[in-house]
Write an enzyme that holds these catalytic residues in place. Sequence first.
Site, PDB file in Angstrom:
ATOM      1  N   SER A 144       0.820  -1.204   0.000  1.00 40.46           N
ATOM      2  CA  SER A 144       0.000   0.000   0.000  1.00 40.46           C
ATOM      3  C   SER A 144       0.859   1.262   0.000  1.00 40.46           C
ATOM      4  O   SER A 144       1.737   1.430  -0.842  1.00 40.46           O
ATOM      5  CB  SER A 144      -0.965  -0.030   1.189  1.00 40.46           C
ATOM      6  OG  SER A 144      -1.988   0.933   1.023  1.00 40.46           O
ATOM      7  N   ASP A 175      -4.987  -4.795  -2.332  1.00 47.34           N
ATOM      8  CA  ASP A 175      -4.110  -4.447  -1.217  1.00 47.34           C
ATOM      9  C   ASP A 175      -4.182  -5.515  -0.129  1.00 47.34           C
ATOM     10  O   ASP A 175      -5.230  -6.102   0.122  1.00 47.34           O
ATOM     11  CB  ASP A 175      -4.568  -3.087  -0.668  1.00 47.34           C
ATOM     12  CG  ASP A 175      -3.577  -2.486   0.304  1.00 47.34           C
ATOM     13  OD1 ASP A 175      -2.772  -3.230   0.870  1.00 47.34           O
ATOM     14  OD2 ASP A 175      -3.615  -1.266   0.493  1.00 47.34           O
TER      15      ASP A 175
END
Length: 1005
Positions: free
Chosen positions: A555, A840
């Site tokens: 991320s 993610d």
Amino acid sequence: MEKLGFAVSVTASQQCRGSGRGRREPAGWARLEPREEPRPARPGPARGTHGPPRRGQRLKGKRSGRSSCGGGAPGACAGSTARPGGTRGGGREARPAPQQSCLRRGGRPPLPSHPIPGQGVPGGAVTRGRPAPEWLRAGPAARRGEAAAEGLLCPGGSPPGQGTSVRRVPPRGRGGGGSLAGTDGSRGPAPCGGRDRGSEAEPGKKSEECPCCSLAVKIIRMRNLRKADLFSQTDCYVSLALPTASAETVRTKTVKNCRDPVWNETFFFRIQSQVKNILELKVYDENAVTKDDLLFTVVFDVAKIQLGETVCLTFQLDPKTQETLEVEFASESIPVPPEKLVTNGVLVSREISCLEVLVGKRQMKKEPSEKDLLFSVKGSYEESQTLFLGSSRQPVGPLDFHYIKYSLSELHVALVEKKSLFCSCTSGEEKKDCPASLTIPLDSLPFKEKVTVAEDETVNLQVKSNDWSRNLDVRLEFDLCMQEKIFLQKRRKFVASALKKALHLEQDLQDHEVPVVAVMTTGGGTRALTSLLGNLLGLQKLDLLDAISYITGSSGSTWTLSHLYQNADWSHKDLSRPIGEVRRHMTKCKLSCFSLESLKYYHKELKLRKQEGYQISSVDFWGLLLEKALSDGKNNHRLSDERQALSQGQNPLPIYMILNIKEDYSLSEFKEWVEFTPYEVGFLKYGAFIRAEDFGSKFFMGRLMKKLPESRICFMKGLWSNVFSYNLLDAWHSSDPTERCLPRCTQHRTVDVEGDEPSSPARSHELETYLVTPECGIMGIIRQVLTERVMVSKFYNFLKGFQMHNEYLQSKSFCIWKDTVLENFPNQLTETAEFMCLADTAGYIDISYPPLMRPERKVDVVLHLNYSSGSQTLPLEEASKYFLKQGIPFPKIHLSEEEKKNLKECYIFEDTETPEAPTVVFFPLVNDTFRKYKEPGVERSPAEMVQGNVDVSSIFSPYCLNSFTYTEEEFDKLVELTSYNIQNNKHLILQALNSAIEQKRQHRK
């Protein structure tokens, strides 16, 4: 899990004769006139299956006599016998249409056509267009009668629940029945030359040679079938899917309004015994108006059937109602050359052939017809291609199809209208309903004939097949790639020098004494972006950056890494400059990101990306927003460019972490770790890696088929921080991971219907037989809503075409990463998907640990830098539980509730009893002594106390996830805090490093 049984009867069969891969006589081609199609079957396939079944032609044949497992009891219902010339649409005869344009071989009268692969044959009379051997034409009953005459056959057809005595008898003329599954001392020699395999697959790539064999599946009957209709009995049929053998889904005829339907239909497949062949038997209730209802699915591992025997199984589906399904399996060897396989013990790459289709000059006496030719090969890389004939008399360039060499594939040729968008398209889902007018089995090549496409109009059609031997472009190994090994050798010199200086060692470290140290970072948006810069600055001030071999990120922390690695020597330069660049972008106004000029730029870039061949989505738009917000203009940097920063081992190796997910499952049900490095992109679980510059390109069976331009780094940033693909089930689990009641009740009901075979115990690599019942109506709707992913980032799957190894579950390298609900259902794993869906990691656990936990990397010390929102210890605790569940060495985390409320700046966790477990130096994002000290050992003056007030934990913190713009003061405070926390705990970092060196020395002794 509920455990039910099935009755088994076994007979010996003779060696197969005449079922090999020979060229067939070309006299069997059909002239198929256009006709009014009957209503196609509309089965409702379960998720992960291959869509509705297609019907080919049936061959005329008489129903065989009643078999020993109860084939045709008096009073049982049965469908109509197949008529000459073939029937379509589930056993119903197609109605003739007016004579119109046709596609046929020139100058030949129409003849009955050949059956398709896996085609049902009443009684089992014909195999793949060739006359069956005498023993097969006699039918199962006759074969069993022969065996019974010799005293080899045990009584069959016992009532369900009463058990059946079982005795396996080796085929005559052999020393024992070789198993389809491989080697086992209790089941006879392996079919691949008798080479023994260990219980655990080796991690390296291997080349093997193994012949294919023939599998016959006879659907006999059902008893006490459940009632699916309100006013009548079920209109039942059975579909068969064996994706590793054929892309076709075949089915029986429909037996209407019957509680005990009888079919006695046989289907033939050619299988490779070294792959995991899972047969899916789906029982449907046919409806006249609505979609057919899927009643249940029986998932059966073909490895249970020994080579050279016939086995009749009675699957007990419901003990209360005595509902059963009777199926007969027969396997035979066939005279084909051994197939060359490449495998790592988990995935298997098979041989590929290239089919070349050439259409020559058109011969016509009038204006050309307004039709084109649609060619399709199911299961091939291309699937289908349309050839536009046009008005030119010149020959058209050849069409190529790449398909599995030893599969029973066929070339389907159909006439399509030029103006028909439905039939002339080339996408697999839209073209599948175009009826084939000519079918050419690929084991009958070469083919060279004149084909009539319209009245007084013919074309020369030539079809030939060539071996397509090419090395794999996918690396099938669990070991590190050669580039990374070379990097580590170079990096070890920097690490040894840095540790000697930091620890004040008198002598140089030997190679075996140098520990592998890694930095593990989490996500957290711009907070992670800024905090990681501060942490790295602190390590640089301690002269410890050169002691780091790996840096992993997910991320927001990937934004930092991709920014730093644009400089080939960033870790040896003052980090103040890149920090200043990020500071300028973080403090600027972001409204310009949505200006008209910016929107035009986004549109242009997305259009270009689509032209390059990518599947664009909102995630790509997110990547362009990140580029506009965090950089100056268009950035042409790419992931593979970061190799320049590793060429001399001068910087740590960056690893970017992401999850592969499925659209109809939550993250707790299905996720697979995928790592990105400047060298490679790959799946940890499958041991499959491709070059970084090839990510996004099209692959088939491990070969690069179409190279797409490498994505710019902005699109990779958007992908690595894709938090938009979560569904409601993911949110449900995130809010309360222990609450699984609702998700569980919306899942398919799966029970084990495996019975006991006392005479031949199941081997460890054989999968259980499962009965899968779809969720009820309202729960199905609820699950569809809960699992819907509004935004999905899709990339072409580089595992496409691979097949799972027959012993994939015996591979330790696979098992340490298997944690999904589909591990025992290989037909639904990633290798069968067209696209990867990536998201993610924060939706599951906000960590980037998995690449560091690969045994091949042998990481000794991990600096865990946490930037997550909420609980600072939760990601580490969840990681510890996850690795404990997976059997991966990792220290246990013990923190009391009081300690969690008053976190310190640094903790050390280690497992002294497990030397393979890394030492974890944990840095939560907290503001502890920084309030009073501006530097380690230097207290703040009263005027400077305000600089120590950095709110990183409250709900009013300026560093929350949705904050994309900081003030200069907020940015500077966060960088100073995270740099201070590293420097202030130098003694703990050095303690962990020194312990790692001592441990490696002791291990050497």
